[in-house]
Design an enzyme around this catalytic site. Structure first.
Site, PDB file in Angstrom:
ATOM      1  N   LYS A 156     -41.246  15.406  28.635  1.00 23.91           N
ATOM      2  CA  LYS A 156     -40.418  14.824  27.591  1.00 23.91           C
ATOM      3  C   LYS A 156     -41.190  13.712  26.896  1.00 23.91           C
ATOM      4  O   LYS A 156     -42.108  13.193  27.530  1.00 23.91           O
ATOM      5  CB  LYS A 156     -39.086  14.339  28.163  1.00 23.91           C
ATOM      6  CG  LYS A 156     -39.155  12.993  28.896  1.00 23.91           C
ATOM      7  CD  LYS A 156     -37.807  12.528  29.321  1.00 23.91           C
ATOM      8  CE  LYS A 156     -37.187  11.559  28.348  1.00 23.91           C
ATOM      9  NZ  LYS A 156     -37.438  10.143  28.621  1.00 23.91           N
ATOM     10  N   HIS A 186     -37.257  15.457  34.760  1.00 31.97           N
ATOM     11  CA  HIS A 186     -37.360  15.104  36.182  1.00 31.97           C
ATOM     12  C   HIS A 186     -36.004  14.901  36.856  1.00 31.97           C
ATOM     13  O   HIS A 186     -35.914  14.925  38.073  1.00 31.97           O
ATOM     14  CB  HIS A 186     -38.289  13.899  36.379  1.00 31.97           C
ATOM     15  CG  HIS A 186     -37.657  12.578  36.098  1.00 31.97           C
ATOM     16  ND1 HIS A 186     -37.532  12.067  34.829  1.00 31.97           N
ATOM     17  CD2 HIS A 186     -37.096  11.658  36.918  1.00 31.97           C
ATOM     18  CE1 HIS A 186     -36.941  10.892  34.888  1.00 31.97           C
ATOM     19  NE2 HIS A 186     -36.659  10.617  36.143  1.00 31.97           N
ATOM     20  N   LYS A 190     -34.140  15.934  41.184  1.00 35.26           N
ATOM     21  CA  LYS A 190     -33.484  15.039  42.141  1.00 35.26           C
ATOM     22  C   LYS A 190     -32.565  15.855  43.046  1.00 35.26           C
ATOM     23  O   LYS A 190     -31.782  16.666  42.564  1.00 35.26           O
ATOM     24  CB  LYS A 190     -32.668  13.961  41.415  1.00 35.26           C
ATOM     25  CG  LYS A 190     -33.527  12.996  40.595  1.00 35.26           C
ATOM     26  CD  LYS A 190     -32.644  11.928  39.957  1.00 35.26           C
ATOM     27  CE  LYS A 190     -33.378  11.123  38.908  1.00 35.26           C
ATOM     28  NZ  LYS A 190     -34.327  10.145  39.421  1.00 35.26           N
ATOM     29  N   GLU A 224     -29.492   1.056  34.225  1.00 32.04           N
ATOM     30  CA  GLU A 224     -30.741   0.568  34.810  1.00 32.04           C
ATOM     31  C   GLU A 224     -30.783  -0.946  34.700  1.00 32.04           C
ATOM     32  O   GLU A 224     -30.265  -1.516  33.736  1.00 32.04           O
ATOM     33  CB  GLU A 224     -31.933   1.141  34.051  1.00 32.04           C
ATOM     34  CG  GLU A 224     -32.027   2.651  34.122  1.00 32.04           C
ATOM     35  CD  GLU A 224     -33.281   3.155  33.433  1.00 32.04           C
ATOM     36  OE1 GLU A 224     -34.277   3.360  34.119  1.00 32.04           O
ATOM     37  OE2 GLU A 224     -33.253   3.306  32.210  1.00 32.04           O
ATOM     38  N   ASP A 243     -33.976   8.646  24.491  1.00 30.51           N
ATOM     39  CA  ASP A 243     -34.692   8.513  25.760  1.00 30.51           C
ATOM     40  C   ASP A 243     -33.938   9.153  26.926  1.00 30.51           C
ATOM     41  O   ASP A 243     -34.548   9.689  27.840  1.00 30.51           O
ATOM     42  CB  ASP A 243     -34.918   7.010  26.039  1.00 30.51           C
ATOM     43  CG  ASP A 243     -35.817   6.763  27.245  1.00 30.51           C
ATOM     44  OD1 ASP A 243     -36.862   7.435  27.344  1.00 30.51           O
ATOM     45  OD2 ASP A 243     -35.466   5.904  28.076  1.00 30.51           O
ATOM     46  N   HIS A 248     -31.779  13.773  30.230  1.00 24.57           N
ATOM     47  CA  HIS A 248     -31.250  13.482  31.573  1.00 24.57           C
ATOM     48  C   HIS A 248     -29.723  13.546  31.663  1.00 24.57           C
ATOM     49  O   HIS A 248     -29.164  14.189  32.559  1.00 24.57           O
ATOM     50  CB  HIS A 248     -31.715  12.099  32.030  1.00 24.57           C
ATOM     51  CG  HIS A 248     -33.205  11.910  31.970  1.00 24.57           C
ATOM     52  ND1 HIS A 248     -34.091  12.943  32.136  1.00 24.57           N
ATOM     53  CD2 HIS A 248     -33.964  10.805  31.769  1.00 24.57           C
ATOM     54  CE1 HIS A 248     -35.336  12.481  32.044  1.00 24.57           C
ATOM     55  NE2 HIS A 248     -35.279  11.192  31.813  1.00 24.57           N
ATOM     56  N   LYS A 348     -30.236  -0.179  29.441  1.00 25.42           N
ATOM     57  CA  LYS A 348     -31.234  -0.965  30.176  1.00 25.42           C
ATOM     58  C   LYS A 348     -30.716  -2.388  30.312  1.00 25.42           C
ATOM     59  O   LYS A 348     -29.789  -2.792  29.602  1.00 25.42           O
ATOM     60  CB  LYS A 348     -32.565  -0.958  29.422  1.00 25.42           C
ATOM     61  CG  LYS A 348     -33.166   0.444  29.276  1.00 25.42           C
ATOM     62  CD  LYS A 348     -34.654   0.445  29.481  1.00 25.42           C
ATOM     63  CE  LYS A 348     -35.254   1.829  29.347  1.00 25.42           C
ATOM     64  NZ  LYS A 348     -35.343   2.554  30.606  1.00 25.42           N
TER      65      LYS A 348
HETATM   66  C1  BG6 Z   1     -37.311   8.304  31.816  1.00 29.06           C
HETATM   67  C2  BG6 Z   1     -37.012   7.347  30.686  1.00 29.06           C
HETATM   68  O1  BG6 Z   1     -37.370   9.627  31.347  1.00 29.06           O
HETATM   69  O2  BG6 Z   1     -36.294   8.193  32.799  1.00 29.06           O
HETATM   70  C3  BG6 Z   1     -36.947   5.933  31.203  1.00 29.06           C
HETATM   71  O3  BG6 Z   1     -38.023   7.457  29.698  1.00 29.06           O
HETATM   72  C4  BG6 Z   1     -35.954   5.820  32.341  1.00 29.06           C
HETATM   73  O4  BG6 Z   1     -36.618   5.020  30.167  1.00 29.06           O
HETATM   74  C5  BG6 Z   1     -36.204   6.906  33.395  1.00 29.06           C
HETATM   75  O5  BG6 Z   1     -36.100   4.545  32.928  1.00 29.06           O
HETATM   76  C6  BG6 Z   1     -35.076   6.956  34.401  1.00 29.06           C
HETATM   77  O6  BG6 Z   1     -35.435   7.823  35.436  1.00 29.06           O
HETATM   78  P1  BG6 Z   1     -35.077   7.475  36.935  1.00 29.06           P
HETATM   79  O7  BG6 Z   1     -35.528   8.651  37.722  1.00 29.06           O
HETATM   80  O8  BG6 Z   1     -35.839   6.203  37.250  1.00 29.06           O
HETATM   81  O9  BG6 Z   1     -33.606   7.256  36.964  1.00 29.06           O
END
Ligand code: BG6
Length: 499
Positions: A156, A186, A190, A224, A243, A248, A348
């Site tokens: 991505k 990703h 998980k 986050e 993002d 996600h 964030k």
């Molecule tokens: C990434 C984003 O794809 O995923 C980030 O670009 C984000 O901004 C992250 O922090 C979150 O992934 P995870 O696995 O840390 O929850």
């Protein structure tokens, strides 16, 4: 994961980048430790800066050790097993290349002569995705045979909006077959995300409840505590929506909403997953404005630590209108979910790290509980906790001890860590292994990526047209008040972050 992967070579473009050292190599180490890689496995790192095999191995080795001693890293706790690392290190090599120079690709082709399966991993900046694939094709490196598959993993962000995603798909598909492309997200690696299918489809107690008949609404949260850190250059152009949402958060939404597939075969699962994404209602820009809230963090404190305002972060425009928080209300126009709102939010610099899906069930008839203080104290909830404290909890009403009937909300809790020994994982282990064995289940098809962009484009257009700044919120707060209002006007509220 079951067996060792077949003989394969992994070629990582962008070998000097953060993704390679932070996530890909640690994941390879974990696979090596779990004996999932074949004896004739090789990984070649490709990048433009000068270097050699020994230096490459040494840098990755010391970074891996530093990750292992950093409890906050994705890789997490634990000691490095020198045997597993040595095994992997011997199989790592480095090649200098200019991604625009065909000579570099001819040299790579020479190095790869005789290789069986090859996976090309594009851990590069998105402007190189299509050019690298075109160079690979020109050098004959995408031509495959039955015992020598050629696969390409695309990271991505897959596009910047619908048009650019379509253009990227078209360029890739001009030189590759769809089944050679692995569009990675990703979140699908998980454990807790893949567990959603088991929870939904493996439990008779849940299956009949999982629809508009019993579910009132669904909330999907990815909060986050970190700010934009050093990623301002990328993030200021992307923002929270691009993002996190079409990738996600939509993966979580699709897992919760999809119909049961006919089997766990890749195509069966992807077909249902894709249908859920296609069901997301595409708003007009006006509807998009009415069904969204966005925010940008200012200076504040997160976990007792001072955080500078987003606009004061490195490589961020001091007058930036980029959102660092977004909340959306979405509808799925299909039979199962008609009338059930899906509320999504991500941000964030929030008060706690908390990624979860909260399913709110409809209330039981209230006729027995006529007075307010004797009534149920809250809705029944099922919370699927993706991270941290991975698990599932069920919140329901129970009678408080005493002579009167007075309910209180209690919870039943399942924590992964109590039942299973969780091996340290970055989330990339399963996905890399799947690329090596050719399992597409957890990867996006061209049409899935496009369906996701189609659903978020009206928000992007509406905000661009309005040209106003997102509502400020102080770092350490859970987004702007407008996010609360989005639910309040429906008579609902967000589940508190970190609860
Ligand atoms: C990434 C984003 O794809 O995923 C980030 O670009 C984000 O901004 C992250 O922090 C979150 O992934 P995870 O696995 O840390 O929850």
């Amino acid at each position: 994961m079951a067996d060792e992967a077949p003989a394969s070579t992994l070629v990582i473009f962008g070998a000097g980048g953060d993704l390679t050292k932070r996530l890909l190599v640690p994941a390879l180490y974990n696979l090596s430790h779990a004996h999932r890689l074949p004896d004739d496995f090789r990984a070649i790192g490709v990048d433009h800066s000068s270097g050699d095999d020994a230096g490459f191995r040494k840098d990755l080795g010391s970074f891996l050790h530093s990750l292992a001693s950093d409890p906050t890293s994705e890789f997490g706790k634990g000691k490095i097993d020198p045997k597993a690392w040595d095994w992997l290190a011997q199989r790592l090599s480095y090649q200098v290349a200019d991604f625009n120079d065909q000579g570099s690709f001819r040299a790579l082709a020479k190095r790869l002569e005789g290789a069986k399966g090859i996976v090309f991993y594009l851990a590069v900046s998105p402007q190189f995705f299509a050019p690298v694939v075109e160079q690979l094709a020109k050098a004959g490196l995408t031509r495959q045979s039955e015992d020598a598959p050629r696969r390409v993993v695309v990271e991505k962000p897959f596009g910047y909006d619908l048009k650019s995603a379509q253009a990227l798909n078209a360029r890739l598909l001009a030189v590759l077959q769809e089944d050679q492309i692995y569009r990675i997200d990703h979140f699908l690696g998980k454990e807790t995300v893949r567990n959603i299918m088991v929870a939904r489809f493996g439990n008779g107690v849940l299956e009949p409840l999982w629809s508009r008949l019993h579910i009132d609404s669904v909330q999907i949260t990815a909060a986050e505590t970190i700010g934009v850190e050093e990623r301002g250059g990328y993030y200021d152009k992307a923002g929270a929506l691009r993002d996190m949402v079409p990738n996600h958060l939509f993966q979580l939404l699709a897992m919760v909403a999809m119909e049961p597939p006919n089997s766990f075969d890749a195509e069966a699962v992807r077909a249902e997953h894709g249908r859920a994404l296609e069901a997301i209602r595409v708003y007009s820009p006006r509807e998009a404005l009415a069904n969204s809230a966005r925010g940008q963090y200012g200076a504040g404190k997160v976990g007792g630590e001072e955080m500078v305002a987003y606009r004061d972060s490195p490589k961020v425009d001091p007058k930036s209108h980029t959102e660092t928080f977004v909340a959306l209300k979405l509808w799925l126009d299909n039979w199962r979910w008609s009338g059930v709102p899906f509320y999504l939010r991500t941000g964030k610099a929030m008060s706690a790290h908390d990624t979860n899906i909260t399913v709110q069930f409809k209330a039981a008839p209230g006729i027995l509980f006529r007075t307010a203080e004797a009534g149920p104290t809250g809705p029944n909830l099922m919370v699927l906790r993706i991270q941290p404290r991975e698990g599932i909890s069920l919140h329901f009403e129970a009678k408080r001890p005493g002579p009167e009937i007075r309910p209180a909300q209690v919870k039943l809790e399942f924590c992964y860590a109590d039942y299973f020994k969780m091996a340290p994982a970055t989330g990339y282990e399963t996905l890399l292994y799947d690329c090596l064995i050719g399992d597409h289940t957890l990867f996006m098809r061209a049409q899935d990526v496009e369906a996701a962009w189609r659903a978020v484009t009206p928000f992007l257009e509406a905000w661009a047209e309005k040209a106003s700044a997102p509502t400020p919120y102080a770092a350490g707060q859970d987004g702007p008040a407008s996010a609360q209002e989005l639910l309040a006007c429906d008579g609902r509220r967000w589940r508190p972050i970190g609860a």
